[in-house]
Design an enzyme around this catalytic site. Structure first.
Site, PDB file in Angstrom:
ATOM      1  N   CYS A 112       0.695  -1.282   0.428  1.00 53.28           N
ATOM      2  CA  CYS A 112      -0.157  -0.030  -0.365  1.00 53.28           C
ATOM      3  C   CYS A 112       1.117   1.338   0.095  1.00 53.28           C
ATOM      4  O   CYS A 112       0.482   2.285  -0.010  1.00 53.28           O
ATOM      5  CB  CYS A 112      -0.954   0.067   1.090  1.00 53.28           C
ATOM      6  SG  CYS A 112      -1.914  -1.424   1.157  1.00 53.28           S
ATOM      7  N   HIS A 246      -3.223   7.177   2.654  1.00 55.76           N
ATOM      8  CA  HIS A 246      -3.317   5.664   2.413  1.00 55.76           C
ATOM      9  C   HIS A 246      -5.311   5.167   2.986  1.00 55.76           C
ATOM     10  O   HIS A 246      -5.222   5.412   4.669  1.00 55.76           O
ATOM     11  CB  HIS A 246      -2.430   4.554   2.594  1.00 55.76           C
ATOM     12  CG  HIS A 246      -3.161   3.316   2.291  1.00 55.76           C
ATOM     13  ND1 HIS A 246      -3.543   3.136   1.235  1.00 55.76           N
ATOM     14  CD2 HIS A 246      -3.482   2.190   3.379  1.00 55.76           C
ATOM     15  CE1 HIS A 246      -4.455   1.277   1.248  1.00 55.76           C
ATOM     16  NE2 HIS A 246      -3.722   1.415   1.893  1.00 55.76           N
ATOM     17  N   ASN A 276     -10.213  -0.584   0.365  1.00 58.24           N
ATOM     18  CA  ASN A 276      -9.171  -0.472   0.270  1.00 58.24           C
ATOM     19  C   ASN A 276      -8.317  -0.787  -0.648  1.00 58.24           C
ATOM     20  O   ASN A 276      -8.524  -2.551  -0.741  1.00 58.24           O
ATOM     21  CB  ASN A 276      -7.870  -0.940   1.546  1.00 58.24           C
ATOM     22  CG  ASN A 276      -6.663  -1.596   1.944  1.00 58.24           C
ATOM     23  OD1 ASN A 276      -6.102  -0.630   0.860  1.00 58.24           O
ATOM     24  ND2 ASN A 276      -6.283  -1.584   2.948  1.00 58.24           N
TER      25      ASN A 276
HETATM   26  N1  COA Z   1     -18.071  -8.718  10.945  1.00 62.14           N
HETATM   27  C1  COA Z   1     -18.325  -9.210  12.435  1.00 62.14           C
HETATM   28  N2  COA Z   1     -17.428  -9.229  13.208  1.00 62.14           N
HETATM   29  C2  COA Z   1     -16.645  -9.431  13.074  1.00 62.14           C
HETATM   30  C3  COA Z   1     -16.248  -8.720  11.410  1.00 62.14           C
HETATM   31  C4  COA Z   1     -16.735  -8.814  10.738  1.00 62.14           C
HETATM   32  N3  COA Z   1     -16.529  -8.507   9.664  1.00 62.14           N
HETATM   33  N4  COA Z   1     -14.937  -9.318  11.432  1.00 62.14           N
HETATM   34  C5  COA Z   1     -14.088  -9.478  12.587  1.00 62.14           C
HETATM   35  N5  COA Z   1     -15.356  -8.937  13.983  1.00 62.14           N
HETATM   36  C6  COA Z   1     -15.523  -9.733  14.816  1.00 62.14           C
HETATM   37  C7  COA Z   1     -14.506 -10.646  15.499  1.00 62.14           C
HETATM   38  O1  COA Z   1     -14.689 -11.950  15.806  1.00 62.14           O
HETATM   39  C8  COA Z   1     -14.096 -10.105  17.474  1.00 62.14           C
HETATM   40  O2  COA Z   1     -14.984 -11.249  17.701  1.00 62.14           O
HETATM   41  P1  COA Z   1     -14.932 -11.401  19.582  1.00 62.14           P
HETATM   42  O3  COA Z   1     -14.523 -10.258  20.081  1.00 62.14           O
HETATM   43  O4  COA Z   1     -15.264 -12.397  19.238  1.00 62.14           O
HETATM   44  O5  COA Z   1     -13.825 -12.122  19.416  1.00 62.14           O
HETATM   45  C9  COA Z   1     -14.618  -8.305  16.981  1.00 62.14           C
HETATM   46  O6  COA Z   1     -15.253  -8.692  16.275  1.00 62.14           O
HETATM   47  C10 COA Z   1     -13.929  -7.590  16.708  1.00 62.14           C
HETATM   48  O7  COA Z   1     -12.347  -8.201  15.970  1.00 62.14           O
HETATM   49  P2  COA Z   1     -11.216  -7.228  16.094  1.00 62.14           P
HETATM   50  O8  COA Z   1     -10.056  -7.731  15.032  1.00 62.14           O
HETATM   51  O9  COA Z   1     -11.186  -6.352  17.475  1.00 62.14           O
HETATM   52  O10 COA Z   1     -12.145  -5.772  15.460  1.00 62.14           O
HETATM   53  P3  COA Z   1     -11.419  -4.149  14.874  1.00 62.14           P
HETATM   54  O11 COA Z   1     -12.291  -3.339  16.154  1.00 62.14           O
HETATM   55  O12 COA Z   1     -10.019  -3.991  14.836  1.00 62.14           O
HETATM   56  O13 COA Z   1     -11.919  -4.564  13.685  1.00 62.14           O
HETATM   57  C11 COA Z   1     -10.569  -4.794  11.231  1.00 62.14           C
HETATM   58  C12 COA Z   1     -11.418  -5.454  12.493  1.00 62.14           C
HETATM   59  C13 COA Z   1      -9.525  -5.396  10.811  1.00 62.14           C
HETATM   60  C14 COA Z   1     -11.662  -4.292  10.682  1.00 62.14           C
HETATM   61  C15 COA Z   1      -9.212  -3.707  12.096  1.00 62.14           C
HETATM   62  O14 COA Z   1      -8.684  -4.626  13.221  1.00 62.14           O
HETATM   63  C16 COA Z   1      -8.499  -2.719  10.818  1.00 62.14           C
HETATM   64  O15 COA Z   1      -9.372  -2.343   9.795  1.00 62.14           O
HETATM   65  N6  COA Z   1      -7.427  -2.872  10.391  1.00 62.14           N
HETATM   66  C17 COA Z   1      -6.499  -2.757   9.797  1.00 62.14           C
HETATM   67  C18 COA Z   1      -6.211  -4.052   8.098  1.00 62.14           C
HETATM   68  C19 COA Z   1      -6.056  -3.975   7.684  1.00 62.14           C
HETATM   69  O16 COA Z   1      -6.193  -2.302   7.297  1.00 62.14           O
HETATM   70  N7  COA Z   1      -4.975  -4.181   6.525  1.00 62.14           N
HETATM   71  C20 COA Z   1      -3.970  -3.177   5.454  1.00 62.14           C
HETATM   72  C21 COA Z   1      -3.402  -2.717   5.726  1.00 62.14           C
HETATM   73  S1  COA Z   1      -2.625  -1.531   4.413  1.00 62.14           S
END
Ligand code: COA
Length: 321
Positions: A112, A246, A276
């Site tokens: 990215c 980004h 993204n």
């Molecule tokens: N729908 C519903 N629930 C979901 C879900 C979805 N699509 N994806 C994850 N969950 C759940 C998880 O299972 C977890 O449940 P639990 O508490 O029972 O275990 C809960 O939601 C929280 O998960 P978590 O991973 O802590 O959520 P988050 O707030 O960190 O959001 C992302 C997850 C992936 C959206 C976020 O971390 C993110 O955007 N990270 C950056 C990733 C990225 O951009 N990567 C590329 C970089 S260039």
């Protein structure tokens, strides 16, 4: 000052729209969860167009709006992690598609951050005085490497391409701070290249990520990166008109604004429409900003473009438009 000028900006996204409600028909998620946790409402998905197809569309638009003949392009760079082939590069396919017979062409692999690394590379070529017209395109068809059964990642990504035609401008502002930290595997990688003699199994077929870890890395590294760039040029955020980050997660951008103690209005955000799109997200945003009048060539507005992603890689460029 070895500055550069954006002579044209363009973007192209596939026409098919994939909404959150559609994704919730095959993984356990909801539109409400996705919007609240990521800011994404929909994304564009390629139904057959490859990374080179999207890139060629961008290239044609760039030449058209600048009134530049394909023969006058000196260099084509495509930043991508989803090339059509291992070889030839997407950039060579773009060269063929445009008929840019006098150019040389290569791809940049920096996830990215690829477009920002491409800008930096182009600036050095232009500063050498040997090259005049450089196309830098960021393009990814992430749907090719997304695990569509993983609700923690498939909700994030989309397909698209954007790019700029860059030329030298000795009076323009240019500065940068780029970084990599190899060996820190957060994004698990995909489709390992393994030869048949190695007796090794391929470990990754799809993009894997630890969302929370990437989230924390992004907020910390981008905040520090913008701060060190401003210190390098002796400016403060008040001197900057727009930050073009980004687009990985709307909440990442909000957290960065909060840590930098500045308003969200300084940041361009369009993640709700595209998700993204990896290397494409910054040039798509730039192109939109020129189209909707937020930016205008020749105004001297100061912008910071900041990327972060797999590698790890991250970096920012300060330039005037
Ligand atoms: N729908 C519903 N629930 C979901 C879900 C979805 N699509 N994806 C994850 N969950 C759940 C998880 O299972 C977890 O449940 P639990 O508490 O029972 O275990 C809960 O939601 C929280 O998960 P978590 O991973 O802590 O959520 P988050 O707030 O960190 O959001 C992302 C997850 C992936 C959206 C976020 O971390 C993110 O955007 N990270 C950056 C990733 C990225 O951009 N990567 C590329 C970089 S260039």
């Amino acid at each position: 000052m070895n500055g550069v000028k954006i002579r044209a900006a363009a973007h192209y996204v596939p026409s098919a729209v994939l909404g959150n409600d559609q994704i919730s028909t095959w993984v356990d998620t909801t539109d409400e969860w996705i919007v609240k946790r990521t800011g994404v409402s929909q994304r564009r998905i390629s139904e057959g167009e490859n990374t080179s197809d999207l890139s060629i569309e961008v290239g044609k638009q760039l030449l058209g709006s600048a009134g530049l003949a394909a023969e006058d392009v000196d260099l084509i760079m495509v930043a991508t992690i989803t090339p059509d082939y291992l070889t030839p590069s997407v950039a060579c396919l773009v060269q063929e598609g445009l008929g840019a017979v006098n150019a040389f062409a290569f791809d940049i692999s920096a996830a990215c951050s690829g477009f920002v690394f491409g800008l930096s590379t182009a600036q050095k070529y232009l500063a050498s005085g040997q090259y005049k017209n450089i196309l830098i395109i960021g393009a990814d068809v992430l749907s090719k490497i997304t695990d569509w059964d993983d609700r923690g990642s498939c909700i994030l990504f989309g397909d698209g391409a954007g790019g700029v035609l860059l030329v030298a401008d000795p009076d323009a502002l240019y500065s940068e701070k780029l970084h990599s930290r190899g060996g820190t595997v957060i994004n698990g990688g995909h489709m390992e290249v393994v030869n048949p003699f190695s007796k090794r199994e391929r470990k990754f077929d799809f993009l894997k990520l630890d969302g929370r870890e990437v989230f924390d890395f992004a907020v910390k590294s981008v905040t520090e990166n913008i701060t060190e760039l401003l210190e390098k040029v002796g400016m403060t955020l008040d001197d900057i008109d727009h930050i073009i980050p980004h687009q990985a997660n709307g909440r990442i951008i909000e957290a960065i604004a909060k840590k930098l103690k500045t308003g969200l209005e300084k940041f361009y955000v369009n993640i709700q429409k595209y998700g993204n799109t990896s290397a494409a997200s910054i040039p798509i945003a730039l192109s939109e900003m020129f189209t909707n009048g937020t930016l205008k060539q020749g105004t001297g507005k100061k912008v910071i473009l900041v990327g972060f992603g797999g590698g790890l890689t991250w970096g920012s460029v300060l330039m005037s438009v």
